[in-house]
Motif scaffolding. Structure first.
Motif, PDB file in Angstrom:
ATOM      1  N   PRO A  81       2.693  -2.570  -3.498  1.00 57.86           N
ATOM      2  CA  PRO A  81       2.368  -3.681  -4.401  1.00 57.86           C
ATOM      3  C   PRO A  81       2.676  -5.018  -3.735  1.00 57.86           C
ATOM      4  O   PRO A  81       3.614  -5.107  -2.947  1.00 57.86           O
ATOM      5  CB  PRO A  81       3.284  -3.446  -5.601  1.00 57.86           C
ATOM      6  CG  PRO A  81       4.438  -2.655  -5.065  1.00 57.86           C
ATOM      7  CD  PRO A  81       3.908  -1.846  -3.914  1.00 57.86           C
ATOM      8  N   CYS A  99       5.036  -5.117  -8.211  1.00 58.07           N
ATOM      9  CA  CYS A  99       5.049  -3.858  -8.955  1.00 58.07           C
ATOM     10  C   CYS A  99       3.654  -3.605  -9.501  1.00 58.07           C
ATOM     11  O   CYS A  99       2.941  -4.533  -9.885  1.00 58.07           O
ATOM     12  CB  CYS A  99       6.059  -3.948 -10.099  1.00 58.07           C
ATOM     13  SG  CYS A  99       6.049  -2.496 -11.163  1.00 58.07           S
ATOM     14  N   HIS A 100       3.280  -2.338  -9.508  1.00 60.83           N
ATOM     15  CA  HIS A 100       1.939  -1.989  -9.971  1.00 60.83           C
ATOM     16  C   HIS A 100       1.799  -1.972 -11.488  1.00 60.83           C
ATOM     17  O   HIS A 100       0.689  -1.952 -12.004  1.00 60.83           O
ATOM     18  CB  HIS A 100       1.544  -0.604  -9.439  1.00 60.83           C
ATOM     19  CG  HIS A 100       1.308  -0.599  -7.965  1.00 60.83           C
ATOM     20  ND1 HIS A 100       0.458  -1.472  -7.351  1.00 60.83           N
ATOM     21  CD2 HIS A 100       1.822   0.181  -6.985  1.00 60.83           C
ATOM     22  CE1 HIS A 100       0.440  -1.239  -6.048  1.00 60.83           C
ATOM     23  NE2 HIS A 100       1.272  -0.237  -5.799  1.00 60.83           N
ATOM     24  N   LEU A 101       2.920  -1.949 -12.184  1.00 57.65           N
ATOM     25  CA  LEU A 101       2.819  -1.836 -13.650  1.00 57.65           C
ATOM     26  C   LEU A 101       2.098  -3.032 -14.247  1.00 57.65           C
ATOM     27  O   LEU A 101       2.266  -4.159 -13.798  1.00 57.65           O
ATOM     28  CB  LEU A 101       4.222  -1.752 -14.275  1.00 57.65           C
ATOM     29  CG  LEU A 101       5.071  -0.548 -13.910  1.00 57.65           C
ATOM     30  CD1 LEU A 101       6.368  -0.589 -14.706  1.00 57.65           C
ATOM     31  CD2 LEU A 101       4.323   0.744 -14.185  1.00 57.65           C
ATOM     32  N   CYS A 122       1.877   4.105  -6.974  1.00 51.42           N
ATOM     33  CA  CYS A 122       3.108   3.610  -6.369  1.00 51.42           C
ATOM     34  C   CYS A 122       3.422   4.321  -5.058  1.00 51.42           C
ATOM     35  O   CYS A 122       4.048   3.772  -4.170  1.00 51.42           O
ATOM     36  CB  CYS A 122       4.285   3.797  -7.317  1.00 51.42           C
ATOM     37  SG  CYS A 122       4.046   2.987  -8.899  1.00 51.42           S
ATOM     38  N   CYS A 177      12.386   4.980  -8.929  1.00 55.54           N
ATOM     39  CA  CYS A 177      11.851   4.242 -10.068  1.00 55.54           C
ATOM     40  C   CYS A 177      11.455   5.191 -11.200  1.00 55.54           C
ATOM     41  O   CYS A 177      10.718   6.162 -10.987  1.00 55.54           O
ATOM     42  CB  CYS A 177      10.637   3.425  -9.632  1.00 55.54           C
ATOM     43  SG  CYS A 177       9.925   2.461 -10.971  1.00 55.54           S
ATOM     44  N   HIS A 212      10.453  -6.670 -12.767  1.00 53.86           N
ATOM     45  CA  HIS A 212      10.423  -5.548 -11.834  1.00 53.86           C
ATOM     46  C   HIS A 212      11.450  -4.484 -12.245  1.00 53.86           C
ATOM     47  O   HIS A 212      12.585  -4.815 -12.580  1.00 53.86           O
ATOM     48  CB  HIS A 212      10.736  -6.054 -10.422  1.00 53.86           C
ATOM     49  CG  HIS A 212      10.402  -5.079  -9.352  1.00 53.86           C
ATOM     50  ND1 HIS A 212      11.239  -4.044  -9.018  1.00 53.86           N
ATOM     51  CD2 HIS A 212       9.318  -4.975  -8.539  1.00 53.86           C
ATOM     52  CE1 HIS A 212      10.679  -3.338  -8.042  1.00 53.86           C
ATOM     53  NE2 HIS A 212       9.518  -3.895  -7.724  1.00 53.86           N
ATOM     54  N   PRO A 213      11.049  -3.214 -12.197  1.00 53.47           N
ATOM     55  CA  PRO A 213      11.989  -2.155 -12.597  1.00 53.47           C
ATOM     56  C   PRO A 213      13.318  -2.197 -11.835  1.00 53.47           C
ATOM     57  O   PRO A 213      14.362  -1.874 -12.403  1.00 53.47           O
ATOM     58  CB  PRO A 213      11.212  -0.872 -12.270  1.00 53.47           C
ATOM     59  CG  PRO A 213       9.783  -1.270 -12.408  1.00 53.47           C
ATOM     60  CD  PRO A 213       9.707  -2.687 -11.944  1.00 53.47           C
ATOM     61  N   CYS A 265       5.218   1.696  -2.697  1.00 57.63           N
ATOM     62  CA  CYS A 265       6.332   0.879  -3.164  1.00 57.63           C
ATOM     63  C   CYS A 265       7.633   1.529  -2.684  1.00 57.63           C
ATOM     64  O   CYS A 265       7.900   2.685  -3.026  1.00 57.63           O
ATOM     65  CB  CYS A 265       6.315   0.795  -4.686  1.00 57.63           C
ATOM     66  SG  CYS A 265       7.788   0.000  -5.354  1.00 57.63           S
ATOM     67  N   HIS A 280       9.509   4.511 -13.555  1.00 57.81           N
ATOM     68  CA  HIS A 280       8.197   4.186 -14.096  1.00 57.81           C
ATOM     69  C   HIS A 280       7.093   4.451 -13.095  1.00 57.81           C
ATOM     70  O   HIS A 280       5.951   4.082 -13.322  1.00 57.81           O
ATOM     71  CB  HIS A 280       8.155   2.706 -14.498  1.00 57.81           C
ATOM     72  CG  HIS A 280       9.267   2.327 -15.432  1.00 57.81           C
ATOM     73  ND1 HIS A 280       9.162   2.443 -16.796  1.00 57.81           N
ATOM     74  CD2 HIS A 280      10.517   1.885 -15.186  1.00 57.81           C
ATOM     75  CE1 HIS A 280      10.308   2.072 -17.346  1.00 57.81           C
ATOM     76  NE2 HIS A 280      11.144   1.733 -16.390  1.00 57.81           N
ATOM     77  N   ALA A 281       7.450   5.080 -11.985  1.00 53.46           N
ATOM     78  CA  ALA A 281       6.481   5.236 -10.899  1.00 53.46           C
ATOM     79  C   ALA A 281       5.250   6.008 -11.348  1.00 53.46           C
ATOM     80  O   ALA A 281       5.351   6.982 -12.099  1.00 53.46           O
ATOM     81  CB  ALA A 281       7.129   5.933  -9.717  1.00 53.46           C
ATOM     82  N   PHE A 332      10.446   1.343  -3.626  1.00 56.36           N
ATOM     83  CA  PHE A 332      11.366   1.697  -4.707  1.00 56.36           C
ATOM     84  C   PHE A 332      10.939   2.973  -5.437  1.00 56.36           C
ATOM     85  O   PHE A 332      11.690   3.510  -6.253  1.00 56.36           O
ATOM     86  CB  PHE A 332      11.458   0.513  -5.690  1.00 56.36           C
ATOM     87  CG  PHE A 332      12.522   0.652  -6.745  1.00 56.36           C
ATOM     88  CD1 PHE A 332      13.849   0.862  -6.402  1.00 56.36           C
ATOM     89  CD2 PHE A 332      12.189   0.560  -8.098  1.00 56.36           C
ATOM     90  CE1 PHE A 332      14.833   0.981  -7.378  1.00 56.36           C
ATOM     91  CE2 PHE A 332      13.172   0.686  -9.080  1.00 56.36           C
ATOM     92  CZ  PHE A 332      14.495   0.898  -8.719  1.00 56.36           C
ATOM     93  N   HIS A 333       9.765   3.508  -5.121  1.00 62.28           N
ATOM     94  CA  HIS A 333       9.232   4.571  -5.974  1.00 62.28           C
ATOM     95  C   HIS A 333      10.133   5.811  -6.090  1.00 62.28           C
ATOM     96  O   HIS A 333      10.207   6.406  -7.164  1.00 62.28           O
ATOM     97  CB  HIS A 333       7.775   4.927  -5.619  1.00 62.28           C
ATOM     98  CG  HIS A 333       7.599   5.916  -4.508  1.00 62.28           C
ATOM     99  ND1 HIS A 333       7.068   5.583  -3.286  1.00 62.28           N
ATOM    100  CD2 HIS A 333       7.881   7.248  -4.442  1.00 62.28           C
ATOM    101  CE1 HIS A 333       7.032   6.649  -2.508  1.00 62.28           C
ATOM    102  NE2 HIS A 333       7.525   7.663  -3.181  1.00 62.28           N
TER     103      HIS A 333
HETATM  104  S1  SF4 Z   1       5.390  -0.271  -8.076  1.00 64.61           S
HETATM  105 FE1  SF4 Z   1       5.713   1.643  -9.105  1.00 64.61          FE
HETATM  106  S2  SF4 Z   1       7.487   2.495  -8.095  1.00 64.61           S
HETATM  107 FE2  SF4 Z   1       7.411   0.386  -7.520  1.00 64.61          FE
HETATM  108  S3  SF4 Z   1       8.663  -0.603  -9.012  1.00 64.61           S
HETATM  109 FE3  SF4 Z   1       6.618  -0.731  -9.826  1.00 64.61          FE
HETATM  110  S4  SF4 Z   1       6.442   1.074 -11.071  1.00 64.61           S
HETATM  111 FE4  SF4 Z   1       8.247   1.390  -9.851  1.00 64.61          FE
END
Ligand code: SF4
Ligand SMILES: Nc1ncnc2c1ncn2[C@@H]1O[C@H](COP(=O)(O)OP(=O)(O)OP(=O)(O)O)[C@@H](O)[C@H]1O
Ligand SMILES: [Mg+2]
Lengths: 325, 367
Positions: free
Chosen positions: B330, B355-357, B325, B318, B274-275, B312, B320-321, B314-315
């Protein structure tokens, strides 16, 4: 502990000395001439001089001061009369020994303070704790509203109304008066009941609010959370642990209160005609009766200082951090 | 530390193996938390302090909970003990402790469990111990509450426990007050108090944060040793990933009241998914890393729990969003199954993250 007490008592003596000195010199700063007052309408210069000499007012202020102070420790002579130590002098107004008058009046003041304290501490602390435990609930809100009313009424107002309603009209309470405890115990309690209750209503309101707020704080202490996490019952949590943190502010305020009450509850005593130190204070000031004023001030200051020492000693009993540092 | 560690792990593995190997159906874990939600009613609105938390803890094992300040670690633990004010909070979800439902259990029942089967120790032992009673009294009191021991027996037990947590001259020191103890000794006394009834679960909420570094290690050693002797499971809340690495079997990373990553310690620390965990790890000074490498705390500040970000949480912070997100939350799942719905069965050994990644992107990002 012993050193602590000795130090406190020495401090207390110093405070009393300062209070006596200040009162004495303040008295001579006011323009009233006590000899003139007791001389009456048909006053000749000769009588005035005689009264002056009799009261010791013909001497210089420092000499009078010295006589007064030394009288307390070794007694003093007034012409033929011997006043034994501790001599607080004679009243300018009725020539009674000040000490006798004080001792005569003090039981009434003590009775008033004692009975009222029992009532307002019990009610105030009890209700405050219950309110704190039900914080935010209807019980809390109701008692806080009531205590706000209680704290806003004055003793004169409440006393007069209560006397009219409960004594004169409904006849639920006996007539307020002072009967010495040892003469007639039920009469003592009965006669003081209304004064006690009146004083207690006003005071209980203060203690309710104070107890509630310090209990609310105490209940949020980390250590209270710990004892809850140990599985203790709510009764143990409050009755054994939380109150220890809540009692200190209550004690502090009560210490000051007690000192004030023992120096004479002026308003209550006047309202209900109770012959205590408070009434004596009022009359002696009205009559410029210096020895009596000095006596009242001394007893009031003494009560205050003593209450203070007792409270400090209790802090040490309650909190080991005070005791052991 | 390592010796203690390996013994402890062996014990725990043995304990876990019994159920799993002999029985085809996996035995019920000691603590099974599912979709735990804790909300507080405040003047400003409803604070979602914990918002759907799921985790498990086996007997004798250690779960590390990490996450920034305000992520809901303490709220979670206090909810397990039922210590939140019911007038101000709502607790939903399930928390089964050895077959007993903790959420919604009568207060009386919880009281009998607290201090006997689940105990808690806190960050600052100076404020967590009562200044008004002796150490001995505070330990004995817990023992007496849960056993039929008389005053004398409880006192003897207090001495025994104090001795066991390594306080010299225990028989004399039980008469001391907390302020007469040093910080480390206070935490030892706190541990003695928490373990006096030999509970199955010890919740340690940042037990070493308030202590000196050298004392920290001693306290952790002590916890490990007692865990080995008593078979206690431990939930260890900490900000220190180094501590987690040393003592935890599994790790739960929390963010804004939710689990963002959950798995065995090795998985989470060696192959974080997770980021947010990446951020935490890179902000941690590593003994084996370059000393001159600057500390990089996760940039930005924790979100409001009154009004958490959509999707999310955290977006906003983040790097990597992606668009998804912002709109979709997620779920905790194995990374291979992301994005979207997945097999959301959290289980240590099945490292999961929210996380969606997709896997490829994650590998690219960490490489
Ligand atoms: S879901 Fe998106 S915003 Fe949340 S941690 Fe993963 S990449 Fe980052
Ligand atoms: N009784 C309460 N009423 C309202 N909000 C609360 C209450 N207790 C906690 N919170 C809020 O819940 C959130 C989570 O708090 P919590 O104490 O669990 O954080 P934490 O992860 O333990 O942080 P820390 O690392 O600082 O200990 C915080 O935003 C806090 O303000
Ligand atoms: Mg916390």
């Amino acid at each position: 502990m012993l050193r602590f007490l000795v130090r406190r008592l020495l401090g207390a003596a110093l405070i009393l000395f300062i209070v006596i000195t200040a009162t004495f010199f303040l008295f001579f700063a006011v323009p009233d001439d006590p000899a003139r007052l007791s001389c009456g309408k048909t006053c000749t210069p000769d009588t005035l001089a005689a009264i002056r000499a009799n009261l010791g007012l013909d001497q210089s202020v420092p000499a009078q001061y010295w006589d007064y102070l030394s009288g307390i420790f070794v007694g003093r002579d007034y012409g033929e009369m011997r006043c034994d130590a501790p001599c607080l002098g004679y009243s300018f107004v009725n020539s009674e020994p000040v000490l006798d008058t004080l001792l005569d009046r003090f039981p009434a003041t003590l009775s008033l303070a004692f009975g009222a304290s029992v009532i307002f501490l019990t009610v105030g602390i009890g209700v405050g704790v219950v309110a704190a435990l039900n914080r935010g609930g209807w019980l809390d809100k109701t008692t806080m509203a009531l205590s706000l009313i209680g704290a806003s009424v004055t003793i004169q107002f409440l006393g007069v109304i209560a006397r009219y309603v409960f004594v004169d009209e409904l006849r639920w309470l006996p007539k307020p008066e002072y009967v010495p405890l040892l003469d007639d115990t039920p009469g003592w309690a009965g006669g003081l009941l209304l004064p006690w209750l009146t004083l207690a209503v006003v005071q209980a309101a203060v203690y309710t609010r104070l107890t509630r707020s310090s209990m609310v704080d105490s209940l949020q202490e980390d250590y209270v959370r710990t004892v809850r996490a140990k599985g203790l019952t709510p009764f143990q949590v409050t009755g054994k642990h939380a109150w220890r943190g809540a009692v200190t502010p209550v004690l502090t305020v009560y210490g000051i209160e007690l000192g004030t009450l023992l120096g004479g509850a002026v308003v209550t005593e006047t309202t209900f005609n109770i012959p205590g130190i408070g009434k004596l204070a009022v009359s002696s000031v009205a009559n410029s009766d210096l020895p009596m004023i000095m006596g009242v001030v001394l007893i009031a200051a003494g009560a205050m200082v003593l209450a203070n020492v007792v409270v400090d000693a209790l802090y040490a009993v309650i909190d080991p951090r005070v005791r052991l540092s | 530390m390592t010796a203690v560690q390996s013994t402890k792990k062996n014990m725990a593995d043995a304990a876990r193996g019994n159920g799993a190997a002999a029985d085809p159906a996996p035995a019920e874990p000691l603590l099974d938390v599912a979709d735990l939600k804790v909300r507080f009613r405040t003047e400003d609105g409803i604070v979602k302090a914990v918002d759907g938390l799921t985790f498990r803890l086996e007997r004798g094992r250690t779960l590390g909970i990490v996450g920034e300040s305000g992520s809901g670690k303490s709220v979670t633990n206090l909810a397990l003990l039922g210590l939140h004010n019911p007038a101000r909070s709502t607790i939903e979800g399930r928390a089964r402790f050895d077959g007993i439902d903790l959420i919604g259990a009568p207060e009386r029942r919880l009281r009998d469990l607290r201090g006997r089967r689940l105990s808690m120790i806190f960050q600052d032992p100076l404020t967590a111990l009562s200044p008004y009673y002796t150490i001995g009294e505070q330990i004995a009191e817990t023992y007496r509450r849960h056993t039929k021991a008389d005053r004398k027996a409880a006192r003897a037990r207090a001495v025994e426990m104090l001795d066991r947590v390594g306080i010299p001259q225990a028989a004399r020191r039980i008469r001391d007050y907390p302020h007469q103890f040093s910080g480390g000794m206070r935490q030892r006394a706190m541990i003695a108090m928490a373990l006096v009834c030999e509970p199955d679960l010890l919740i340690a909420d940042e037990p070493t944060t308030a202590l000196d570094v050298t004392v920290q290690a001693q306290i952790l050693d002590l916890l490990g040793e007692l865990q080995r002797d008593l078979g206690t499971a431990i939930i260890l809340v900490t900000h220190d990933l180094g501590v987690v690495e040393d003592v935890a079997d599994d790790v739960l990373v929390m963010y804004a009241g939710r689990a963002v990553e959950y798995g065995s310690t090795a998985e989470v620390l060696d192959t974080p998914q997770h980021p947010y965990t990446w951020g935490l790890l890179s902000s941690m000074p590593r003994l084996d890393g370059d000393v001159d490498e600057p500390l990089r705390p996760v940039p930005g500040s924790p979100p409001s729990l009154l009004n958490p970000p959509s999707g999310c949480a955290f977006h906003p912070r983040c790097g990597h969003a992606v668009e998804l997100c912002r709109t979709e939350r997620p779920v905790l799942a194995r990374p291979a199954l992301a994005p979207g719905s997945g097999d959301a069965v959290p289980w240590p050994g099945n490292g999961v993250s929210a996380c969606h990644l997709d896997t490829a992107t994650r590998e690219g990002a960490t490489a």
